[in-house]
Design a protein around this motif. Structure first.
Motif, short mmCIF file in Angstrom:
data_model
loop_
_atom_site.label_atom_id
_atom_site.label_comp_id
_atom_site.label_asym_id
_atom_site.label_seq_id
_atom_site.Cartn_x
_atom_site.Cartn_y
_atom_site.Cartn_z
N SER A 84 0.86 -1.18 0.00
CA SER A 84 0.00 0.00 0.00
C SER A 84 0.90 1.23 0.00
N TRP A 85 0.40 2.29 -0.61
CA TRP A 85 1.17 3.54 -0.66
C TRP A 85 1.49 4.02 0.75
N LYS A 86 0.49 4.00 1.61
CA LYS A 86 0.66 4.51 2.97
C LYS A 86 1.78 3.76 3.70
N GLU A 87 1.77 2.44 3.60
CA GLU A 87 2.80 1.64 4.26
C GLU A 87 4.18 1.90 3.66
N MET A 88 4.26 2.02 2.36
CA MET A 88 5.55 2.23 1.72
C MET A 88 6.13 3.62 2.06
N PHE A 89 5.28 4.64 2.07
CA PHE A 89 5.76 5.97 2.48
C PHE A 89 6.25 5.94 3.92
N ALA A 90 5.53 5.24 4.79
CA ALA A 90 5.92 5.17 6.19
C ALA A 90 7.23 4.40 6.37
N SER A 91 7.51 3.46 5.49
CA SER A 91 8.73 2.66 5.58
C SER A 91 9.98 3.43 5.18
N TRP A 92 9.80 4.46 4.39
CA TRP A 92 10.94 5.22 3.85
C TRP A 92 10.72 6.72 4.08
N PRO A 93 10.65 7.19 5.31
CA PRO A 93 10.27 8.58 5.59
C PRO A 93 11.31 9.63 5.22
N THR A 94 12.58 9.26 5.06
CA THR A 94 13.60 10.29 4.81
C THR A 94 13.74 10.64 3.33
N PHE A 95 13.15 9.87 2.47
CA PHE A 95 13.29 10.13 1.04
C PHE A 95 12.52 11.38 0.63
N ASN A 96 12.92 11.97 -0.48
CA ASN A 96 12.22 13.12 -1.05
C ASN A 96 11.33 12.61 -2.17
N TYR A 97 10.08 13.06 -2.18
CA TYR A 97 9.12 12.56 -3.16
C TYR A 97 8.73 13.63 -4.16
N TYR A 98 8.58 13.20 -5.41
CA TYR A 98 8.29 14.09 -6.53
C TYR A 98 7.16 13.51 -7.37
N LEU A 99 6.54 14.40 -8.12
CA LEU A 99 5.62 14.00 -9.18
C LEU A 99 6.21 14.50 -10.48
N TRP A 100 5.95 13.78 -11.55
CA TRP A 100 6.45 14.16 -12.87
C TRP A 100 5.29 14.61 -13.74
N SER A 101 5.54 15.62 -14.56
CA SER A 101 4.65 15.99 -15.66
C SER A 101 5.55 16.44 -16.81
N GLN A 102 4.95 16.75 -17.93
CA GLN A 102 5.75 17.21 -19.06
C GLN A 102 6.47 18.52 -18.73
N ASN A 103 6.04 19.19 -17.66
CA ASN A 103 6.70 20.42 -17.22
C ASN A 103 7.93 20.15 -16.35
N GLY A 104 8.11 18.92 -15.93
CA GLY A 104 9.29 18.58 -15.12
C GLY A 104 8.95 17.84 -13.86
N PHE A 105 9.86 17.87 -12.92
CA PHE A 105 9.75 17.18 -11.65
C PHE A 105 9.38 18.19 -10.58
N GLU A 106 8.35 17.88 -9.80
CA GLU A 106 7.86 18.79 -8.78
C GLU A 106 7.84 18.08 -7.43
N GLU A 107 8.53 18.65 -6.46
CA GLU A 107 8.58 18.05 -5.13
C GLU A 107 7.21 18.14 -4.47
N VAL A 108 6.85 17.07 -3.77
CA VAL A 108 5.59 17.05 -3.03
C VAL A 108 5.89 16.64 -1.59
N ASN A 109 5.09 17.15 -0.68
CA ASN A 109 5.24 16.83 0.73
C ASN A 109 4.31 15.68 1.07
N ILE A 110 4.88 14.55 1.43
CA ILE A 110 4.10 13.38 1.81
C ILE A 110 4.20 13.25 3.33
#
Length: 158
Positions: A131-157
């Motif tokens: 599950s997304w929730k479990e995986m995010f909780a397992s790796w809390p120090t990583f930086n998360y991004y979303l991609w679009s044709q405009n580039g990579f955008e950091e998101v706060n999880i």
């Protein structure tokens, strides 16, 4: 600033037990691979270095047919053409995606660049039992991004 997109474990041949336990996994992986291939084309055109990191590639028949490997791409791993040390010297920002979120993607990123790697969530496939929730909780120090044709955008999880 040089950017790189690392596509993790886009294997041509999946583990038999995974396919047996998850009969739709092969089709899901192939469909997602086609999407990642299109993303790679867009990013290549922007000058992003595409890096294929398929640990144990030989054991899994190489990189899936759905993802094209271009001559300017870099290939990591036992039969690859570059090392992580060489890559870190030439790439300022590395983004990670591929197969599977919270598993191989995070593990390879951690080994290569550390626990603060940049993981692109919408370019990462979740393994069927996770599950997304479990995986995010397992790796809390990583930086998360979303991609679009405009580039990579950091998101706060959180």
């Amino acid at each position: 600033m040089a950017k790189g997109l690392v596509v993790v474990d886009a294997w041509k041949v999946l583990y038999r037990h995974d396919v047996k336990d998850h009969p739709t996994l092969q089709d899901e992986v192939a469909s997602f691979g086609k999407f990642l291939n299109q993303v790679c084309k867009i990013e290549r055109d922007k000058g992003t270095q595409i890096i294929h990191s398929a640990s144990h590639r030989l054991m899994h028949g190489g990189i899936m047919d759905e993802i094209e490997v271009f001559s300017e791409d870099r290939v990591m791993g036992e039969d690859g053409n570059t090392t992580w040390a060489e890559l870190r010297e030439s790439i300022d920002e590395l983004y990670w995606c591929g197969f599977h979120f919270g598993r191989c993607i995070h593990e390879q990123a951690r080994i290569a660049v550390g626990n603060d790697a940049k993981i692109v969530t919408n370019l990462s496939l979740l393994f069927p039992v996770d599950s997304w929730k479990e995986m995010f909780a397992s790796w809390p120090t990583f930086n998360y991004y979303l991609w679009s044709q405009n580039g990579f955008e950091e998101v706060n999880i959180s």
